[in-house]
Scaffold this motif. Structure first.
Motif, PDB file in Angstrom:
ATOM      1  N   UNK A  63       0.828  -1.213   0.000  1.00  0.00           N
ATOM      2  CA  UNK A  63       0.000   0.000   0.000  1.00  0.00           C
ATOM      3  C   UNK A  63       0.862   1.262   0.000  1.00  0.00           C
ATOM      4  N   UNK A  64       1.949   1.257   0.776  1.00  0.00           N
ATOM      5  CA  UNK A  64       2.845   2.417   0.776  1.00  0.00           C
ATOM      6  C   UNK A  64       3.503   2.570  -0.587  1.00  0.00           C
ATOM      7  N   UNK A  65       3.885   1.456  -1.213  1.00  0.00           N
ATOM      8  CA  UNK A  65       4.475   1.505  -2.544  1.00  0.00           C
ATOM      9  C   UNK A  65       3.503   2.104  -3.556  1.00  0.00           C
ATOM     10  N   UNK A  66       2.236   1.674  -3.514  1.00  0.00           N
ATOM     11  CA  UNK A  66       1.246   2.202  -4.453  1.00  0.00           C
ATOM     12  C   UNK A  66       1.048   3.704  -4.259  1.00  0.00           C
ATOM     13  N   UNK A  67       1.032   4.152  -2.991  1.00  0.00           N
ATOM     14  CA  UNK A  67       0.889   5.590  -2.731  1.00  0.00           C
ATOM     15  C   UNK A  67       2.078   6.371  -3.281  1.00  0.00           C
ATOM     16  N   UNK A  68       3.288   5.825  -3.119  1.00  0.00           N
ATOM     17  CA  UNK A  68       4.481   6.503  -3.639  1.00  0.00           C
ATOM     18  C   UNK A  68       4.502   6.483  -5.165  1.00  0.00           C
ATOM     19  N   UNK A  69       4.026   5.407  -5.784  1.00  0.00           N
ATOM     20  CA  UNK A  69       3.952   5.363  -7.248  1.00  0.00           C
ATOM     21  C   UNK A  69       2.994   6.415  -7.783  1.00  0.00           C
ATOM     22  N   UNK A  70       1.887   6.618  -7.065  1.00  0.00           N
ATOM     23  CA  UNK A  70       0.932   7.635  -7.486  1.00  0.00           C
ATOM     24  C   UNK A  70       1.510   9.034  -7.322  1.00  0.00           C
ATOM     25  N   UNK A  71       2.289   9.247  -6.259  1.00  0.00           N
ATOM     26  CA  UNK A  71       2.866  10.570  -6.008  1.00  0.00           C
ATOM     27  C   UNK A  71       3.993  10.873  -6.990  1.00  0.00           C
ATOM     28  N   UNK A  72       4.905   9.920  -7.199  1.00  0.00           N
ATOM     29  CA  UNK A  72       6.054  10.162  -8.082  1.00  0.00           C
ATOM     30  C   UNK A  72       5.655  10.191  -9.549  1.00  0.00           C
ATOM     31  N   UNK A  73       4.593   9.505  -9.909  1.00  0.00           N
ATOM     32  CA  UNK A  73       4.079   9.523 -11.300  1.00  0.00           C
ATOM     33  C   UNK A  73       5.160   9.153 -12.304  1.00  0.00           C
ATOM     34  N   UNK A  74       5.920   8.117 -12.011  1.00  0.00           N
ATOM     35  CA  UNK A  74       6.912   7.625 -12.946  1.00  0.00           C
ATOM     36  C   UNK A  74       8.229   8.358 -12.959  1.00  0.00           C
ATOM     37  N   UNK A  75       8.421   9.368 -12.119  1.00  0.00           N
ATOM     38  CA  UNK A  75       9.682  10.109 -12.112  1.00  0.00           C
ATOM     39  C   UNK A  75      10.798   9.361 -11.386  1.00  0.00           C
ATOM     40  N   UNK A  76      10.446   8.318 -10.649  1.00  0.00           N
ATOM     41  CA  UNK A  76      11.429   7.478  -9.968  1.00  0.00           C
ATOM     42  C   UNK A  76      11.103   6.026 -10.287  1.00  0.00           C
ATOM     43  N   UNK A  77      12.125   5.259 -10.613  1.00  0.00           N
ATOM     44  CA  UNK A  77      11.943   3.839 -10.906  1.00  0.00           C
ATOM     45  C   UNK A  77      11.815   3.067  -9.593  1.00  0.00           C
ATOM     46  N   UNK A  78      10.599   2.625  -9.275  1.00  0.00           N
ATOM     47  CA  UNK A  78      10.342   1.896  -8.026  1.00  0.00           C
ATOM     48  C   UNK A  78      10.170   0.399  -8.259  1.00  0.00           C
ATOM     49  N   UNK A  79      10.574  -0.087  -9.423  1.00  0.00           N
ATOM     50  CA  UNK A  79      10.409  -1.516  -9.712  1.00  0.00           C
ATOM     51  C   UNK A  79      11.250  -2.383  -8.780  1.00  0.00           C
ATOM     52  N   UNK A  80      12.445  -1.889  -8.393  1.00  0.00           N
ATOM     53  CA  UNK A  80      13.281  -2.670  -7.473  1.00  0.00           C
ATOM     54  C   UNK A  80      12.623  -2.814  -6.113  1.00  0.00           C
ATOM     55  N   UNK A  81      11.894  -1.791  -5.683  1.00  0.00           N
ATOM     56  CA  UNK A  81      11.176  -1.873  -4.409  1.00  0.00           C
ATOM     57  C   UNK A  81      10.046  -2.897  -4.503  1.00  0.00           C
ATOM     58  N   UNK A  82       9.319  -2.888  -5.609  1.00  0.00           N
ATOM     59  CA  UNK A  82       8.227  -3.849  -5.787  1.00  0.00           C
ATOM     60  C   UNK A  82       8.761  -5.278  -5.830  1.00  0.00           C
ATOM     61  N   UNK A  83       9.878  -5.478  -6.500  1.00  0.00           N
ATOM     62  CA  UNK A  83      10.478  -6.814  -6.549  1.00  0.00           C
ATOM     63  C   UNK A  83      10.934  -7.260  -5.163  1.00  0.00           C
ATOM     64  N   UNK A  84      11.469  -6.329  -4.393  1.00  0.00           N
ATOM     65  CA  UNK A  84      11.924  -6.682  -3.043  1.00  0.00           C
ATOM     66  C   UNK A  84      10.755  -7.108  -2.165  1.00  0.00           C
ATOM     67  N   UNK A  85       9.617  -6.404  -2.260  1.00  0.00           N
ATOM     68  CA  UNK A  85       8.454  -6.755  -1.443  1.00  0.00           C
ATOM     69  C   UNK A  85       7.974  -8.160  -1.763  1.00  0.00           C
ATOM     70  N   UNK A  86       7.863  -8.493  -3.046  1.00  0.00           N
ATOM     71  CA  UNK A  86       7.414  -9.837  -3.434  1.00  0.00           C
ATOM     72  C   UNK A  86       8.446 -10.890  -3.042  1.00  0.00           C
ATOM     73  N   UNK A  87       9.717 -10.552  -3.180  1.00  0.00           N
ATOM     74  CA  UNK A  87      10.764 -11.505  -2.818  1.00  0.00           C
ATOM     75  C   UNK A  87      10.761 -11.779  -1.315  1.00  0.00           C
TER      76      UNK A  87
END
Length: 485
Positions: free
Chosen positions: A278-302
């Protein structure tokens, strides 16, 4: 073998005191040498004893070492000290005032009741500065601004009307640095009473003056029923429509007793990554693609997969976390108008009141224990940063108590004020008993029934008059009886 002589706690305490003074290099012993050794920078750092002559109560004082450049006393809690007359007055009132149930209408409290705008209950702001200023000039300017803020606040409100709030300028300085260096602010509150820990002035300062976004994290959601969680989300959304709200818990789907039992048995905390999505989704909405957060999403699932595989991920196999301990120079060189998402890194600043669970949330997001956790308010003394991934950085800030008009007894019950520093428990106990069915929960017998059973044989404890003093005395006697049995 000769028999050991009795060794009292008082003697042991004195022995440890002499040992600490010898380690510091003090030639003398006793209170005079101790007070002389803790003077630093022209400010006398006294203890929390009743003989203290200042009007500020210093909490969680640590022994100061001359060999180390870091002084832990610099970041201890500073609260306004109550006089002996006030404490004795509350004790007397606890013995005389009868406990009366509080109506549901009186239990309703809004944010405007706790933080009224007309009272000037803001928070100290960092004065304007630039890189041409020297370090000494900047510190003097901050001290002057903070002193003027306190004088204005105390002049607007009568003595005793304000709740406990932080008087330590060093802690506020860390708070200013965290606000400046962070791109998104995670404002963490306890969901059991979020309006108590959500200063509207702070929200408007971050979103208006700093032009940054706030994510409100309703922590400890597992301790409240789902309807209450939904009600709080609806209330906060109605008050602040542009606020991102996230519910978080380190122990989802588990009763509180099970959580406590696991804490005792397991060596490391049972961390959860459910709220991280949920925190990741909120940050993705705020940054609007200006920061690559894919590594964070992969870490959460891992981390979630590794958590389901019981015992497969050992401590030595966990990912390393880069920790940056912030020194004074790093804290003072943060830019007042820092570029957002500098170098493609998202910096999340975790702020909030003491004991709301900031350190637990950081441990959950990282996936392992990197921050010490304690039930004692004010456990985190200084801020430091953690690289969650190469593009996401967390910044942990010490808990800060903002000035408000909330009842001081509620602050104590909410865990904001350290219980170990409480001078009298009776008023807090009475405050709680008037708002809960304490007789059915504690199953106490009135002292008069215990003294004269025949006189009150036709009456029950519910029909007799209770005071906070009665509750404390009965509870203590009940505990002693169970211990003897």
């Amino acid at each position: 073998m000769p028999r050991k002589k009795p060794f009292s706690n008082k003697q042991k305490k004195k022995q440890l005191q002499v040992k600490r003074e010898r380690k510091r290099g003090d030639t003398g012993s006793g209170p005079s040498s101790r007070n002389a050794s803790v003077e630093r920078g022209g400010e006398r750092q006294s203890d929390t004893s009743d003989s203290e002559t200042t009007d500020i109560r210093r909490i969680n004082q640590q022994p100061f070492s001359r060999e180390s450049r870091f002084d832990p006393n610099r970041f201890r809690l500073h609260f306004e000290k109550e006089s002996k007359e006030e404490v004795e007055k509350r004790k007397k009132l606890a013995m005389e005032k009868l406990l009366q149930p509080v109506s549901d209408k009186e239990l309703e409290v809004s944010i405007d009741d706790i933080y009224p705008s007309e009272k000037g209950l803001g928070f100290p702001r960092r004065p304007p500065w630039n890189y041409e200023m020297t370090r000494e000039n900047l510190l003097r300017k901050e001290e002057k601004s903070f002193r003027e803020y306190l004088d204005d606040l105390l002049s607007r409100n009568p003595p005793g009307s304000l709740s406990h709030f932080e008087h330590n300028l060093e802690t506020w300085r860390q708070f200013w640095r965290v606000l400046e260096m962070s791109d998104v602010i995670l404002l963490i509150v306890d969901i059991r009473h979020p309006v108590l820990q959500f200063p509207p002035g702070l929200y408007h300062h971050i979103t208006g003056d700093l032009q940054k976004r706030v994510v409100l994290v309703l922590n400890k959601a597992d301790l409240c029923p789902p309807p209450q969680v939904i009600a709080w989300k609806h209330y906060m959304t109605s008050q602040f429509p542009h606020l991102h709200i996230v519910c978080f818990t380190s122990h989802p789907g588990q009763p509180y007793s099970t959580v406590l039992q696991k804490k005792r048995v397991r060596r490391k905390a049972d961390l959860s990554h459910a709220g991280g999505i949920d925190i990741l989704k909120a940050c993705q909405e705020i940054t609007a693609g200006r920061v690559d957060l894919s590594s964070w999403e992969q870490k959460i699932h891992r981390d979630a997969v590794a958590e389901r595989l019981e015992g497969e991920r050992a401590d030595e196999g966990a990912e390393s976390v880069l920790v940056e301990h912030q020194c004074d120079s790093a804290m003072e060189m943060s830019s007042p108008s820092q570029e957002l998402y500098k170098d493609g890194v998202l910096t999340l600043g975790c702020i909030g009141f003491p004991n709301v669970g900031k350190s637990s949330i950081i441990n959950s997001l990282v996936g392992r224990k990197v921050v010490s956790v304690s039930r004692t308010p004010g456990h985190t003394k200084y801020f430091q940063t953690y690289y969650l991934t190469p593009t996401v950085k967390l910044c942990d800030c010490p808990g800060l108590v903002f000035p408000s008009l909330v009842n001081k007894q509620l602050q104590i019950l909410a865990g904001i004020y350290p219980v170990s520093q409480l001078q009298e428990p009776y008023s807090s106990v009475g405050y709680l008993c008037e708002r809960t069915p304490f007789l059915s929960v504690l199953k106490l017998k009135h002292p008069s029934l215990l003294e004269n059973e025949a006189k009150h044989s036709n009456k029950g404890s519910e029909e007799l008059d209770w005071t906070a003093w009665h509750v404390c005395e009965c509870k203590m006697n009940h505990s002693d009886t169970k211990r003897l049995m």
